[in-house]
Design a protein around this motif. Structure first.
Motif, PDB file in Angstrom:
ATOM      1  N   LEU A 287       0.881   2.426   4.595  1.00 50.30           N
ATOM      2  CA  LEU A 287       0.284   2.813   3.321  1.00 50.30           C
ATOM      3  C   LEU A 287      -0.986   3.599   3.620  1.00 50.30           C
ATOM      4  CD1 LEU A 287       0.490  -0.492   1.239  1.00 50.30           C
ATOM      5  CD2 LEU A 287       1.977   1.508   1.081  1.00 50.30           C
ATOM      6  N   PRO A 288      -1.303   4.611   2.813  1.00 50.01           N
ATOM      7  CA  PRO A 288      -2.482   5.424   3.121  1.00 50.01           C
ATOM      8  C   PRO A 288      -3.811   4.739   2.846  1.00 50.01           C
ATOM      9  CG  PRO A 288      -1.300   6.278   1.201  1.00 50.01           C
ATOM     10  CD  PRO A 288      -0.512   5.127   1.685  1.00 50.01           C
ATOM     11  N   ASN A 289      -3.779   3.552   2.230  1.00 52.09           N
ATOM     12  CA  ASN A 289      -5.046   2.920   1.804  1.00 52.09           C
ATOM     13  C   ASN A 289      -5.449   1.697   2.618  1.00 52.09           C
ATOM     14  OD1 ASN A 289      -2.818   1.507   0.662  1.00 52.09           O
ATOM     15  ND2 ASN A 289      -4.247   0.444  -0.690  1.00 52.09           N
ATOM     16  N   ILE A 290      -4.695   1.382   3.682  1.00 54.55           N
ATOM     17  CA  ILE A 290      -5.030   0.189   4.466  1.00 54.55           C
ATOM     18  C   ILE A 290      -5.302   0.555   5.923  1.00 54.55           C
ATOM     19  CG2 ILE A 290      -4.138  -2.017   5.366  1.00 54.55           C
ATOM     20  CD1 ILE A 290      -2.800  -2.531   2.721  1.00 54.55           C
ATOM     21  N   LEU A 291      -6.420  -0.002   6.435  1.00 51.15           N
ATOM     22  CA  LEU A 291      -6.737   0.160   7.853  1.00 51.15           C
ATOM     23  C   LEU A 291      -7.083  -1.209   8.403  1.00 51.15           C
ATOM     24  CD1 LEU A 291      -7.367   1.933  10.330  1.00 51.15           C
ATOM     25  CD2 LEU A 291      -9.739   1.996   9.537  1.00 51.15           C
ATOM     26  N   ASN A 292      -6.303  -1.641   9.385  1.00 53.57           N
ATOM     27  CA  ASN A 292      -6.595  -2.913  10.025  1.00 53.57           C
ATOM     28  C   ASN A 292      -7.045  -2.618  11.458  1.00 53.57           C
ATOM     29  OD1 ASN A 292      -6.307  -5.527  11.341  1.00 53.57           O
ATOM     30  ND2 ASN A 292      -5.279  -6.154   9.443  1.00 53.57           N
ATOM     31  N   ALA A 293      -8.239  -3.113  11.806  1.00 54.20           N
ATOM     32  CA  ALA A 293      -8.779  -2.829  13.138  1.00 54.20           C
ATOM     33  C   ALA A 293      -9.260  -4.119  13.788  1.00 54.20           C
ATOM     34  CB  ALA A 293      -9.933  -1.844  13.019  1.00 54.20           C
ATOM     35  N   THR A 335       1.342  -8.678  17.014  1.00 56.69           N
ATOM     36  CA  THR A 335       0.752  -8.384  18.327  1.00 56.69           C
ATOM     37  C   THR A 335       0.986  -9.495  19.350  1.00 56.69           C
ATOM     38  OG1 THR A 335      -1.384  -9.440  17.849  1.00 56.69           O
ATOM     39  CG2 THR A 335      -1.120  -7.141  17.157  1.00 56.69           C
ATOM     40  N   GLY A 336       1.220 -10.707  18.874  1.00 54.90           N
ATOM     41  CA  GLY A 336       1.380 -11.851  19.780  1.00 54.90           C
ATOM     42  C   GLY A 336       0.075 -12.193  20.497  1.00 54.90           C
ATOM     43  N   ASP A 337      -1.041 -11.649  20.041  1.00 54.98           N
ATOM     44  CA  ASP A 337      -2.308 -11.805  20.747  1.00 54.98           C
ATOM     45  C   ASP A 337      -3.330 -12.459  19.813  1.00 54.98           C
ATOM     46  OD1 ASP A 337      -4.822 -11.383  21.889  1.00 54.98           O
ATOM     47  OD2 ASP A 337      -4.205  -9.522  22.859  1.00 54.98           O
ATOM     48  N   ALA A 338      -3.664 -13.725  20.101  1.00 58.68           N
ATOM     49  CA  ALA A 338      -4.564 -14.462  19.202  1.00 58.68           C
ATOM     50  C   ALA A 338      -5.941 -13.814  19.130  1.00 58.68           C
ATOM     51  CB  ALA A 338      -4.687 -15.913  19.658  1.00 58.68           C
ATOM     52  N   GLU A 339      -6.373 -13.220  20.251  1.00 54.80           N
ATOM     53  CA  GLU A 339      -7.711 -12.613  20.238  1.00 54.80           C
ATOM     54  C   GLU A 339      -7.753 -11.392  19.314  1.00 54.80           C
ATOM     55  OE1 GLU A 339     -11.158 -10.633  22.405  1.00 54.80           O
ATOM     56  OE2 GLU A 339      -9.673 -11.252  23.908  1.00 54.80           O
ATOM     57  N   VAL A 340      -6.707 -10.597  19.375  1.00 52.17           N
ATOM     58  CA  VAL A 340      -6.614  -9.417  18.500  1.00 52.17           C
ATOM     59  C   VAL A 340      -6.596  -9.876  17.036  1.00 52.17           C
ATOM     60  CG1 VAL A 340      -5.051  -7.573  17.721  1.00 52.17           C
ATOM     61  CG2 VAL A 340      -5.497  -7.883  20.167  1.00 52.17           C
ATOM     62  N   ALA A 341      -5.827 -10.943  16.781  1.00 53.76           N
ATOM     63  CA  ALA A 341      -5.707 -11.443  15.407  1.00 53.76           C
ATOM     64  C   ALA A 341      -7.040 -12.008  14.908  1.00 53.76           C
ATOM     65  CB  ALA A 341      -4.613 -12.501  15.333  1.00 53.76           C
ATOM     66  N   HIS A 342      -7.726 -12.762  15.787  1.00 51.65           N
ATOM     67  CA  HIS A 342      -8.995 -13.384  15.388  1.00 51.65           C
ATOM     68  C   HIS A 342     -10.105 -12.369  15.163  1.00 51.65           C
ATOM     69  CE1 HIS A 342      -8.653 -17.658  15.132  1.00 51.65           C
ATOM     70  NE2 HIS A 342      -8.004 -17.752  16.275  1.00 51.65           N
ATOM     71  N   SER A 343      -9.979 -11.208  15.791  1.00 53.23           N
ATOM     72  CA  SER A 343     -11.076 -10.231  15.720  1.00 53.23           C
ATOM     73  C   SER A 343     -10.747  -9.076  14.778  1.00 53.23           C
ATOM     74  CB  SER A 343     -11.375  -9.686  17.118  1.00 53.23           C
ATOM     75  OG  SER A 343     -10.281  -8.945  17.594  1.00 53.23           O
ATOM     76  N   SER A 344      -9.847  -9.330  13.823  1.00 59.88           N
ATOM     77  CA  SER A 344      -9.385  -8.220  12.982  1.00 59.88           C
ATOM     78  C   SER A 344     -10.081  -8.167  11.624  1.00 59.88           C
ATOM     79  CB  SER A 344      -7.873  -8.316  12.769  1.00 59.88           C
ATOM     80  OG  SER A 344      -7.596  -9.395  11.917  1.00 59.88           O
ATOM     81  N   ILE A 345     -10.203  -6.958  11.135  1.00 55.25           N
ATOM     82  CA  ILE A 345     -10.780  -6.694   9.821  1.00 55.25           C
ATOM     83  C   ILE A 345      -9.853  -5.747   9.080  1.00 55.25           C
ATOM     84  CG2 ILE A 345     -12.661  -5.422   8.654  1.00 55.25           C
ATOM     85  CD1 ILE A 345     -13.629  -8.085   9.520  1.00 55.25           C
ATOM     86  N   ARG A 346      -9.629  -6.045   7.787  1.00 51.35           N
ATOM     87  CA  ARG A 346      -8.849  -5.113   6.971  1.00 51.35           C
ATOM     88  C   ARG A 346      -9.780  -4.370   6.018  1.00 51.35           C
ATOM     89  NH1 ARG A 346      -4.842  -7.421   2.524  1.00 51.35           N
ATOM     90  NH2 ARG A 346      -6.860  -7.936   1.590  1.00 51.35           N
ATOM     91  N   PHE A 347      -9.763  -3.053   6.129  1.00 54.33           N
ATOM     92  CA  PHE A 347     -10.466  -2.201   5.176  1.00 54.33           C
ATOM     93  C   PHE A 347      -9.392  -1.677   4.239  1.00 54.33           C
ATOM     94  CE2 PHE A 347     -12.469  -1.859   9.345  1.00 54.33           C
ATOM     95  CZ  PHE A 347     -13.818  -2.044   9.090  1.00 54.33           C
ATOM     96  N   SER A 348      -9.544  -1.878   2.933  1.00 53.26           N
ATOM     97  CA  SER A 348      -8.525  -1.326   2.023  1.00 53.26           C
ATOM     98  C   SER A 348      -9.219  -0.570   0.894  1.00 53.26           C
ATOM     99  CB  SER A 348      -7.580  -2.419   1.520  1.00 53.26           C
ATOM    100  OG  SER A 348      -8.284  -3.473   0.917  1.00 53.26           O
ATOM    101  N   PHE A 349      -8.691   0.620   0.650  1.00 50.84           N
ATOM    102  CA  PHE A 349      -9.352   1.598  -0.216  1.00 50.84           C
ATOM    103  C   PHE A 349      -8.686   1.722  -1.578  1.00 50.84           C
ATOM    104  CE2 PHE A 349      -9.851   2.666   4.185  1.00 50.84           C
ATOM    105  CZ  PHE A 349     -11.172   3.048   4.306  1.00 50.84           C
ATOM    106  N   GLY A 350      -9.453   2.237  -2.521  1.00 55.85           N
ATOM    107  CA  GLY A 350      -8.909   2.552  -3.837  1.00 55.85           C
ATOM    108  C   GLY A 350      -9.217   4.004  -4.167  1.00 55.85           C
ATOM    109  N   LEU A 351      -8.796   4.412  -5.361  1.00 54.80           N
ATOM    110  CA  LEU A 351      -9.017   5.814  -5.737  1.00 54.80           C
ATOM    111  C   LEU A 351     -10.496   6.125  -5.969  1.00 54.80           C
ATOM    112  CD1 LEU A 351      -5.934   6.475  -8.058  1.00 54.80           C
ATOM    113  CD2 LEU A 351      -6.277   7.201  -5.688  1.00 54.80           C
ATOM    114  N   ASP A 352     -11.308   5.079  -6.160  1.00 52.58           N
ATOM    115  CA  ASP A 352     -12.747   5.303  -6.357  1.00 52.58           C
ATOM    116  C   ASP A 352     -13.512   5.358  -5.041  1.00 52.58           C
ATOM    117  OD1 ASP A 352     -12.326   5.131  -9.056  1.00 52.58           O
ATOM    118  OD2 ASP A 352     -12.828   2.996  -9.180  1.00 52.58           O
ATOM    119  N   SER A 353     -12.855   5.053  -3.952  1.00 45.27           N
ATOM    120  CA  SER A 353     -13.564   5.044  -2.667  1.00 45.27           C
ATOM    121  C   SER A 353     -14.027   6.464  -2.334  1.00 45.27           C
ATOM    122  CB  SER A 353     -12.635   4.532  -1.553  1.00 45.27           C
ATOM    123  OG  SER A 353     -12.183   3.236  -1.861  1.00 45.27           O
TER     124      SER A 353
END
Ligand code: PMP
Length: 383
Positions: A287-293, A335-353
């Motif tokens: 989706l164009p509005n979700i970034l998980n890092a 990912t199968g990687d607990a460290e990657v999962a624990h250190s993740s952030i989801r940025f999700s955008f809207g049309l007002d962003s």
């Protein structure tokens, strides 16, 4: 405040607030009542049903209003109680936990796969799933096929070995969605992900496929979902649907929002050591509005709290898992990687962003990550 948690809940649109405010006065009556104010309310509900149906390529009679996506998901999964249910660990808990409770070994089999994931934004090609479902021969006998209408007519006319459900909660409005083209039999929607109110959703049920109501005891929704109609909520859902239809929101997401999302991704990778993406940015893949890092040696919840203190609102894993210290089941499965999962952030955008939202994030995020990495017990070289 920089709000980047639209995938959890999008703020109600001004058009929605106005429509609901007006509806409180105009459509106050019980929509099942035979009197004039009752009819007035029911007409508005039927209008909402038509608009949603047309938008997704369905017939109005194939739409059932519910209290949200969780209820819609529960309804479909529980229809297949005792039957085989094929789903994935990337699904919403309302699918996974319900399937774990009610699945059995009989046919027909239900496949339940979301088109777009709420945590990573990943888009799935449902074509293979639909093809797999079509290959299963229909069982000669099934309790699911036996329901009849008040007039003794069989309700299940489309008897098959496999049916497909898709949770389209995150996809609606962000990418074009057409249930007919997708070839699916059931689909789930929620108003609060598109700027409508919380507590309203819908379920698409293709004509002639098996269906068992979850809430019985009322004639509403063609006896498919009991309970006094939530007219004001449905009017709010309608206002959000009209807006996304009229402005073709999926085109705006594909251009404006994608550009913002990709810019943030690029800057994160360039400016923050130890960062990586859990979302595939290739057009068509997410989706164009979700970034998980993920940020090595920095814990997601700490990042979220520090960002919150700076006025930047994001989420870790999914909001539904808040208060749960287990890593995100979606990122663990992916990912199968607990460290990657624990250190993740989801940025999700809207049309007002806006671009200044990205500037603000990048003003504060590198410093927060650096501070957390310094105090972490995991050394950066180990990564
Ligand atoms: N499915 C998906 C994919 C979701 O993102 C959500 C919201 N987190 C739900 C279901 C549940 O939606 P609701 O709040 O309407 O029950």
């Amino acid at each position: 405040m920089v709000y980047l948690d639209f995938a959890a809940t999008a703020p109600m649109l001004p058009e929605v607030l106005d429509a609901m405010h007006e509806a409180e006065g105009r459509f106050f009556a019980n929509a099942s009542a035979l009197h004039t104010p009752g009819h007035l309310a029911l007409n508005e509900i039927e209008h909402a049903r038509e608009v949603l149906a047309e938008l997704i390529g369905a017939k109005p009679t194939e739409i059932i209003f519910t209290s949200g996506a969780s209820e819609s998901n529960n309804t479909v999964i529980r229809t297949f109680s005792g039957c085989q249910i094929d789903t994935s660990p990337l699904e919403h808990h309302s699918i996974i936990e319900t399937a774990a409770k009610v699945a059995g070994d009989k046919l027909p089999k239900l496949y339940s796969y979301m088109l777009a994931n709420n945590e990573t934004g990943d888009i799935l090609d449902l074509g293979e799933i639909v093809a797999a479902a079509q290959k299963i021969p229909a069982p000669e006998k099934s309790e699911l096929f036996e329901s009849v209408s008040n007039w003794g007519k069989p309700l299940v006319t489309d008897r098959r070995g496999g049916y497909v459900h898709s949770d389209l909660t995150q996809a609606l409005g962000k990418i074009p969605v057409n249930v007919h083209e997708l070839g699916i039999d059931y689909a789930t929607f929620s108003a609060h992900k598109i700027g409508g109110p919380i507590g309203v959703g819908a379920l698409y049920v293709k004509e002639g496929v098996p269906f068992t109501p979850l809430i019985v005891g009322g004639n509403q929704e063609g006896k498919r979902r009991g309970g006094t109609y939530n007219t004001v909520g449905i009017v709010g859902f309608l206002a959000a649907l009209l807006k996304l239809r009229d402005e073709k929101s999926w085109e705006l997401y594909d251009t404006r929002v994608r550009e913002l999302r990709d810019r943030l991704a690029e800057r994160i990778l360039k400016e923050i050591p130890g960062s990586s993406l859990n979302t595939d940015l290739t057009p068509g893949k997410s989706l164009p509005n979700i970034l998980n890092a993920s940020f090595q040696a920095a814990e997601g919840e700490s990042i979220q709290l520090y960002l919150d203190a700076e006025g930047v609102v994001v989420s870790t894993g999914s909001a539904c898992a808040a208060g749960d210290i287990k890593p995100s089941h979606v990122l663990m499965a992916k990912t199968g990687d607990a460290e990657v999962a624990h250190s993740s952030i989801r940025f999700s955008f809207g049309l007002d962003s806006t671009a200044s939202d990205i500037e603000k994030v990048m003003e504060v995020l590198p410093g927060i990550i650096e501070r957390l990495q310094k105090i972490s017990t995991i050394k950066m070289e180990e990564k």
